[in-house]
Design an enzyme around this catalytic site. Structure first.
Site, PDB file in Angstrom:
ATOM      1  N   ASN A 135       2.582  -4.684   7.491  1.00  0.00           N
ATOM      2  CA  ASN A 135       3.237  -4.961   6.214  1.00  0.00           C
ATOM      3  C   ASN A 135       4.005  -3.765   5.655  1.00  0.00           C
ATOM      4  OD1 ASN A 135       2.863  -7.632   5.896  1.00  0.00           O
ATOM      5  ND2 ASN A 135       1.266  -7.499   4.337  1.00  0.00           N
TER       6      ASN A 135
ATOM      7  N   HIS B 163      -0.517   6.474   4.413  1.00  0.00           N
ATOM      8  CA  HIS B 163       0.880   6.244   4.806  1.00  0.00           C
ATOM      9  C   HIS B 163       1.715   7.423   4.328  1.00  0.00           C
ATOM     10  CE1 HIS B 163      -0.189   2.190   5.901  1.00  0.00           C
ATOM     11  NE2 HIS B 163      -0.694   1.983   4.706  1.00  0.00           N
TER      12      HIS B 163
ATOM     13  N   ALA C 211       0.811  -1.216   0.000  1.00  0.00           N
ATOM     14  CA  ALA C 211       0.000   0.000   0.000  1.00  0.00           C
ATOM     15  C   ALA C 211       0.847   1.268   0.000  1.00  0.00           C
ATOM     16  CB  ALA C 211      -0.928  -0.008   1.203  1.00  0.00           C
TER      17      ALA C 211
END
Lengths: 272, 272
Positions: A192, A222, A125
């Site tokens: 992750n 993020h 992501a």
């Protein structure tokens, strides 16, 4: 055309299988396995070209497949990765968090060299792994700030030992500010991205992670800042959750499908 | 160990050759070529393991190399790429701008399929190609803003038909605001980043490019914004110029070295 074995038939495994079945990924899905047989059968029922459902994970790589896709769990990586490589199959790993354990990483990395095979990890992501890999030797700092709705974080072990009640967070709240290594056990389902950043960059003891719960967002965001002799990198990815699996970002699935497509294609490949 | 042929022995070619010679890239540089023989001889003099200097570019790929690295010019790509692929060698292209010509791209892309070989393009001085590739089918907009010191832009054809004198720019000034396709001819030496973004994303007619001359900066800064169904991506890379070739960003060279290292290694490969 490459023959693919699929380990794990959940939401992400299903989307990868459908991408192969539709021809988006030019490959053949020949074998699938899931610890829940019904989940594997359910996946197969959705496909035009029916792969064989095998009885255990070992049979995925002892059959003549070219590459196994792990879309199961960190446990599956720990249990099966090395034997897949020993069986001379390439491997794509979705549960990148498993590789944060240095001993797991080393045994898998050694197996790649010993058996001449490659392990692929999609970008998940986030963006910018291309740069971090290239400047690895001269990176000075990497900071990740992950912001999610409290509902996406509420199952985390973090709350077992915290006074914060995820149901009562009413404004953006920093839950964690520390190193990736500590974040693993507190937010294992959300690790992750921190794992990938640690693996390409400075390692989990030197990668800073902040986790923010924001009740006003429906995105998984993020934000990454990295500095070094090369200059400075700042990235923000605002991810829409995957409609078939809200705990995952849509981009994580798309990224896995694209990486598998590249592996299976002879073409112009763009990006480091 | 893969055998590499190098087409172009200038600043970037030299750094790639040195990275092979030092063992950073586990490969053997067997043949080199440059249109200026003296430049090729000069490169060879810097290496411990001496490659053969061949007399023309065709001899690079007719010899038993596994991969040819183009670090020469867009002209070299137009002239030599297809014959390299026809000779069944993989190819890494630094002069990505050449592929913005749709007819060039198609003939190279077809040659990859026909001869079963791969063309690799490093990420250059930007980040995030990993994401753009993954979301290509659902991208809605891609905008690039490149900011450089006027001294880094002053040789651009843009100034031939502009009233702006690059020597007299005293504050941040937008020189160009249009599509990547138009930017190619106005800023050909600065077009690699716009080319890469166009190729992975929406194409050169739908990728917006702004070029800003800022006398207060000594960095080459690329800011990218991309939107789509996946969410939103925002990236800023502030690049330090390469000390051996100030027109190039240090990251562009490092990115090429990292990509070649990956191609030559069986290991854990991170990123889409």
């Amino acid at each position: 055309m490459k023959r693919i074995g699929l380990l794990g038939c959940g939401a992400i495994g299903t989307q990868i299988a459908l991408a192969i079945d539709s021809g988006k990924i030019p490959a053949t899905l020949t074998h699938v396995y899931d610890t829940k047989r019904s989940q594997a059968d359910n996946l197969v029922s959705k496909l035009k070209l029916k792969p064989e459902v095998v009885a255990n994970s070992h049979l995925l790589s002892s059959n003549p497949v070219d590459l196994v896709v792990e879309a199961a769990s960190q446990d599956a990586v720990r249990k099966d990765a090395v034997s897949i490589l020993q069986n001379k199959k390439d491997l794509m790993i979705m549960s990148a968090g498993a590789l944060l354990d240095q001993s797991v990483f080393e045994v898998i990395s050694d197996a790649c060299k010993d058996f001449g095979k490659t392990v692929y990890l999609p970008s998940g992501a986030i963006a910018g792994l291309d740069v971090l890999k290239a400047v690895k030797d001269e990176l000075e700092s990497v900071v990740l700030v992950t912001t999610k709705n409290p509902a996406s974080l509420k199952d985390a072990p973090f709350f077992d030992s915290s006074d914060i009640d995820p149901e009562k967070i009413s404004e953006p709240t920093v839950l964690f500010d520390g190193k990736a290594k500590e974040a693993v056990s507190l937010f294992p389902k959300n690790i992750n991205v921190a794992a990938l950043l640690s693996l390409v960059g400075l390692g989990s003891e030197n990668t800073s992670v902040r986790v923010v719960a924001d009740p006003n967002t429906n995105k998984n965001t993020h934000h990454i800042e990295a500095n070094g002799k090369f200059g400075k990198l700042t990235i923000t990815v605002e991810n829409v959750p995957d409609p078939t699996n809200p705990k995952t970002s849509r981009l994580a699935t798309l990224s896995a499908i694209e990486l598998l497509r590249q592996i299976c294609t002879k073409e112009v490949q763009i990006g480091t």
